[in-house]
Design a protein around this motif. Sequence first.
Motif, short mmCIF file in Angstrom:
data_model
loop_
_atom_site.label_atom_id
_atom_site.label_comp_id
_atom_site.label_asym_id
_atom_site.label_seq_id
_atom_site.Cartn_x
_atom_site.Cartn_y
_atom_site.Cartn_z
N GLU A 139 37.68 35.57 44.85
CA GLU A 139 37.14 35.93 46.17
C GLU A 139 35.65 35.64 46.20
N GLY A 140 35.17 35.27 47.38
CA GLY A 140 33.76 34.98 47.52
C GLY A 140 33.36 34.80 48.97
N PHE A 141 32.12 34.36 49.18
CA PHE A 141 31.60 34.21 50.54
C PHE A 141 30.45 33.22 50.54
N THR A 142 30.03 32.85 51.75
CA THR A 142 28.82 32.05 51.95
C THR A 142 28.35 32.29 53.38
N TYR A 143 27.07 32.09 53.61
CA TYR A 143 26.51 32.23 54.95
C TYR A 143 26.30 30.83 55.54
N ILE A 144 26.77 30.66 56.78
CA ILE A 144 26.62 29.37 57.46
C ILE A 144 25.37 29.44 58.32
N GLU A 145 24.27 28.97 57.77
CA GLU A 145 23.00 29.01 58.48
C GLU A 145 22.06 27.98 57.88
N GLY A 146 21.09 27.57 58.63
CA GLY A 146 20.09 26.63 58.15
C GLY A 146 20.73 25.33 57.71
N GLY A 147 20.44 24.93 56.46
CA GLY A 147 21.00 23.68 55.93
C GLY A 147 22.44 23.83 55.45
N ASN A 148 22.91 25.06 55.34
CA ASN A 148 24.28 25.27 54.87
C ASN A 148 25.22 25.29 56.07
N ARG A 149 25.76 24.13 56.42
CA ARG A 149 26.71 24.01 57.53
C ARG A 149 28.05 23.44 57.07
N ASP A 150 28.26 23.42 55.78
CA ASP A 150 29.48 22.81 55.25
C ASP A 150 30.61 23.84 55.26
N ILE A 151 31.48 23.75 56.27
CA ILE A 151 32.61 24.69 56.35
C ILE A 151 33.78 24.23 55.48
N LEU A 152 33.65 23.03 54.88
CA LEU A 152 34.71 22.54 53.99
C LEU A 152 34.40 22.83 52.52
N SER A 153 33.41 23.66 52.26
CA SER A 153 33.02 23.92 50.87
C SER A 153 34.13 24.63 50.10
N VAL A 154 34.93 25.45 50.79
CA VAL A 154 36.05 26.13 50.11
C VAL A 154 37.09 25.11 49.66
N ASP A 155 37.39 24.13 50.52
CA ASP A 155 38.34 23.08 50.15
C ASP A 155 37.80 22.24 48.99
N ASN A 156 36.49 21.98 49.01
CA ASN A 156 35.89 21.24 47.89
C ASN A 156 35.98 22.03 46.59
N PHE A 157 35.77 23.34 46.68
CA PHE A 157 35.89 24.21 45.51
C PHE A 157 37.32 24.17 44.95
N ARG A 158 38.31 24.24 45.85
CA ARG A 158 39.72 24.19 45.43
C ARG A 158 40.03 22.84 44.75
N SER A 159 39.54 21.73 45.35
CA SER A 159 39.79 20.40 44.77
C SER A 159 39.17 20.28 43.38
N ASN A 160 37.97 20.83 43.21
CA ASN A 160 37.33 20.78 41.90
C ASN A 160 38.12 21.57 40.85
N LEU A 161 38.68 22.71 41.27
CA LEU A 161 39.45 23.53 40.34
C LEU A 161 40.76 22.84 39.93
N LEU A 162 41.34 22.06 40.84
CA LEU A 162 42.61 21.39 40.54
C LEU A 162 42.47 20.38 39.40
#
Length: 200
Positions: free
Chosen positions: A141-164
Motif C-alpha cells: 500500500e502507498g500513496f502520492t500527491y498529484i501536484e506541481g511536476g508530479n502529474r504522472d497518474i500511470l506511476s502505479v502501473d509503472n511500479f507494477r510493471s517493474n515488479l513483474l
Amino acid sequence: MEFQLNFLSTTADHRVKRRMKRFTLLLYVIIFSATLFVLYRTHQSQAYMAEVFEDLNAGIEGKISSVEPRMLFLERKIGVRNRLREQAGLFLQPKSRPGVWRKTLIDITKALPPDLVVSKIFSRPDNKSKKQQGAPSLTIEGFTYIEGGNRDILSVDNFRSNLLFSLPISTLYNDIKVENNRIYKEEDRLKLVFSLGLYE
C-alpha cells in the motif's frame, strides 16, 4: 428334295448349337479361371501384408520390451522428484528466510518510482480462512500527491510493471494486480492512494 433340305438345315443348327455350347463353356472356364487367379493373388497379397505387419509388430514389441524397464525406472525417479518438489517448500521455507525477505524489500525499493511512497507492506497469514483464499499473498500500500511536476497518474502501473520483472518477486509470485487506485482531495491537494496485490 424338301426333306433333304430340312435335314441339312437341322444338321447345321445342331452344329451351331454345339459350337455355341462349346464357346459358352470355354467362356465360363476362362471367367472361372480368372476369378480363381484373382482370388489367389488377393490371398497372396493379404498373406504378404499380414506377414509384413507381424514382422513390424514384432520389431515394435521388441523395442518396447527393451525400453520398458528404463521407462519404469524413469517414472519411479520422476515420482520421487515430484514428491521431493512438493516437500521442498516445507524444508526450504523460501518465503520465511530472512535473506529472501531482504532481497524482496530491496527489489520493491528499486522498482518504486520516485514520486510514490510505500506506507505498508503486509502478507496474508498462514491460517487461510475461506474469506482469505482469494486474497493476495502480499499487499503493498502507498500513496502520492498529484501536484506541481508530479502529474504522472500511470506511476502505479509503472511500479507494477517493474515488479513483474524483478527477482525474487517474479519467481515467488505468479501475478501482480492493482487492487486499489483512487484519487481524492486532501487539504486542497489531490492524493492518489494505491494498493498492489501479489498472488502466488
